[in-house]
Design a protein around this motif. Structure first.
Motif, PDB file in Angstrom:
ATOM      1  N   ARG A  83     -21.043 101.119 -96.537  1.00  0.00           N
ATOM      2  CA  ARG A  83     -21.641 100.161 -97.476  1.00  0.00           C
ATOM      3  C   ARG A  83     -23.161 100.288 -97.551  1.00  0.00           C
ATOM      4  N   TYR A  84     -23.692 101.491 -97.248  1.00  0.00           N
ATOM      5  CA  TYR A  84     -25.136 101.698 -97.282  1.00  0.00           C
ATOM      6  C   TYR A  84     -25.632 101.667 -98.721  1.00  0.00           C
ATOM      7  N   VAL A  85     -26.696 100.896 -98.951  1.00  0.00           N
ATOM      8  CA  VAL A  85     -27.335 100.822-100.263  1.00  0.00           C
ATOM      9  C   VAL A  85     -28.787 101.242-100.070  1.00  0.00           C
ATOM     10  N   PRO A  86     -29.247 102.268-100.777  1.00  0.00           N
ATOM     11  CA  PRO A  86     -30.641 102.690-100.602  1.00  0.00           C
ATOM     12  C   PRO A  86     -31.600 101.617-101.095  1.00  0.00           C
ATOM     13  N   PRO A  87     -32.777 101.524-100.515  1.00  0.00           N
ATOM     14  CA  PRO A  87     -33.736 100.501-100.943  1.00  0.00           C
ATOM     15  C   PRO A  87     -34.232 100.767-102.359  1.00  0.00           C
ATOM     16  N   PRO A  88     -34.698  99.722-103.036  1.00  0.00           N
ATOM     17  CA  PRO A  88     -35.232  99.929-104.391  1.00  0.00           C
ATOM     18  C   PRO A  88     -36.507 100.770-104.324  1.00  0.00           C
ATOM     19  N   PRO A  89     -36.852 101.439-105.421  1.00  0.00           N
ATOM     20  CA  PRO A  89     -38.061 102.264-105.417  1.00  0.00           C
ATOM     21  C   PRO A  89     -39.319 101.422-105.267  1.00  0.00           C
TER      22      PRO A  89
END
Length: 119
Positions: A83-89
């Motif tokens: 469930r990893y979600v990359p951080p927003p730019p």
């Protein structure tokens, strides 16, 4: 003193005696080996490998087909974070723009003040 004995090599050029020449070798175009000559040896490798240096395998010079790409990606992939979600730019950094505008405004302001004081 006497002169050295006559040289067996015939002189070349305008001073050569008629008939005293060796037949020339047949013309062979560059890059073509004569019929009886052995094939030239391949060039030696130019890459120097030092002791302890790891020799890497050659990289392919072509784009793999989809089947080859699918076969090569079947190796061990990262797992454990389903469930990893990359951080927003990050927001756009405009510090250089603001500093540049400030420098231009201050330069014009000092130029105008200096012109008024001198006049």
């Amino acid at each position: 003193m006497s002169q050295p004995p006559h040289s067996p090599v015939a002189p070349a050029g305008p001073y050569a005696r008629p008939g005293s020449y060796a037949p020339a070798a047949p013309y062979v175009p560059a890059g073509v080996a004569p019929a009886g000559a052995p094939a030239p040896q391949p060039a030696a490798p130019t890459q120097v490998v030092f002791p302890g240096q790891v020799q890497l395998p050659p990289q392919p010079q072509y784009t793999p087909t989809p089947q080859q790409a699918a076969q090569s990606q079947r190796g061990a992939l990262a797992s454990g974070f389903p469930r990893y979600v990359p951080p927003p730019p990050s927001p756009v950094n405009r510090t250089g723009l603001y500093v540049g505008i400030l420098v231009c405004v201050l330069t014009l302001l000092f130029a105008v003040i200096g012109f008024v004081l001198v006049a």
